[in-house]
Enzyme design. Structure first.
Site, mmCIF file in Angstrom:
data_model
loop_
_atom_site.group_PDB
_atom_site.id
_atom_site.type_symbol
_atom_site.label_atom_id
_atom_site.label_comp_id
_atom_site.label_asym_id
_atom_site.label_seq_id
_atom_site.Cartn_x
_atom_site.Cartn_y
_atom_site.Cartn_z
ATOM 1 N N GLU A 130 53.202 23.242 35.801
ATOM 2 C CA GLU A 130 53.026 24.698 35.873
ATOM 3 C C GLU A 130 54.372 25.419 35.870
ATOM 4 O OE1 GLU A 130 50.163 24.845 34.851
ATOM 5 O OE2 GLU A 130 49.115 26.065 36.319
ATOM 6 N N THR A 183 51.646 33.909 30.739
ATOM 7 C CA THR A 183 51.690 34.023 32.194
ATOM 8 C C THR A 183 53.031 34.603 32.625
ATOM 9 O OG1 THR A 183 50.284 32.094 32.340
ATOM 10 C CG2 THR A 183 51.420 32.709 34.342
#
Ligand code: ADP
Length: 309
Positions: A130, A183
């Site tokens: 991530e 993101t």
């Protein structure tokens, strides 16, 4: 003999769930990627196949490679791994595309090594993936993919993850307008400070949502699906957000909000029939303005990643 290869299903996940920015997430049952992971005598990690999406196959540029290397660095394994990734989840969709690959890699490697690591350790390895995808090692997608169901990241330091039961009749509807929101970009527009007034509303809702999930109180779940902090800012990046949300609620959804960092929008409903009606109303909004979309209706996945035959 233990197999040297497994094929797995890696679920899509909805992070934040309106009130729980960076702390709440839930795994989906019928939306996800597939991976084949193979133990080899050659050390290191190689991505040998990647289908469905145009993504880098270099180990250090793919979240599966980076998460897998984080596991290998903590292990005394004499083996290496080959990874095949079959993407169904579009990157940048907001339903945990990167998390599906990073969790799938470490979960499968752990299986093939005879499970030396606990689920929480796997979460930490997957968080490194991530970090590559978004610049932040957040756990709100990887935790539900690994634990299944809903999860709460109670604390990041130390990492403390609480699996939360999901009511049987709960279904998710997710619509993905075909635009990409990275993101990293949707994090940039957030403010770094919140008012005490907004904080009070937000943690009231987090408590309410968790209580509603534990007690199967669908009305309480619905009342708690509110976001006073992130949604007002991020929804600006999503076409027709307010209309999709109001139509979903008018069709019987318990609540509706941004999935992860968007642009996908999710709704939770009691029973599949309502979730499908909600899907129809969301589709109608995008059809009327000519925006392409993908839509998913799914039960909540209570067990996370699973082995496929
Ligand atoms: P999502 O929230 O849908 O996972 P992100 O924007 O967080 O979307 O992650 C997508 C980013 O991660 C993209 O920049 C993509 O290139 C990168 N990436 C690297 N490897 C993968 C992978 N195996 N699956 C998905 N995205 C990956």
């Amino acid at each position: 003999m233990k197999p040297n290869e497994i094929k797995i299903f890696c679920p899509a996940t909805i992070a934040n769930i309106s009130c729980g920015f960076d702390v709440l997430g839930v795994a989906l049952d019928s939306v996800g990627d597939e991976m084949v992971v193979r133990k080899t005598s050659e050390k290191g990690i190689r991505i040998t196949k990647l289908q469905g999406q145009d993504l880098p196959m270099e180990t250090l540029k793919n979240v599966a490679g980076v998460a897998g290397l984080a596991l290998l660095e903590s292990s005394d394994s004499q083996y290496g791994f080959e990874i095949e990734i079959y993407k169904n989840i579009k990157a940048g969709s907001g339903i945990g595309s990167s998390a599906a690959s990073s969790t799938g890699a470490v979960w499968a490697m752990n299986e093939l090594l005879d499970k030396p690591f606990s689920t929480i350790e796997l979460v930490k390895f997957a968080m490194e993936g991530e970090r590559l995808a978004s610049g932040v090692a957040h756990a709100d997608n990887v935790a539900p993919a690994l634990f299944g169901g809903f999860t709460l990241v109670r604390s990041y330091e130390p990492l403390d993850i609480i699996p939360i039961p999901s009511p049987e009749e709960l279904f998710a509807t997710v619509i993905h307008p075909q635009i990409e929101v990275k993101t990293s970009d949707s994090r940039k527009i957030l403010k770094t400070n919140i008012t005490l007034k907004d904080g009070i509303k937000q943690w009231g809702n987090v408590g309410g949502l968790v209580a509603g999930l534990y007690t199967n109180d669908y009305d309480l779940i619905g009342r708690s699906l509110e976001d006073h902090i992130v949604e007002p800012i991020r929804s600006i990046l999503i076409p027709e957000f307010d209309k999709v949300k109001s139509e979903a609620i008018a069709s019987g959804a318990l609540g509706c909000g941004i999935s992860g960092s968007g642009p996908s929008i999710f709704a939770l409903s009691r029973r599949e029939k309502i979730a499908r009606k909600v899907a129809d109303s969301m589709k109608e909004v995008y059809k009327n303005v000519g925006i392409d979309y993908e839509i998913h209706v799914s039960k909540i996945n209570s067990s996370g990643i699973k082995i496929l035959e």
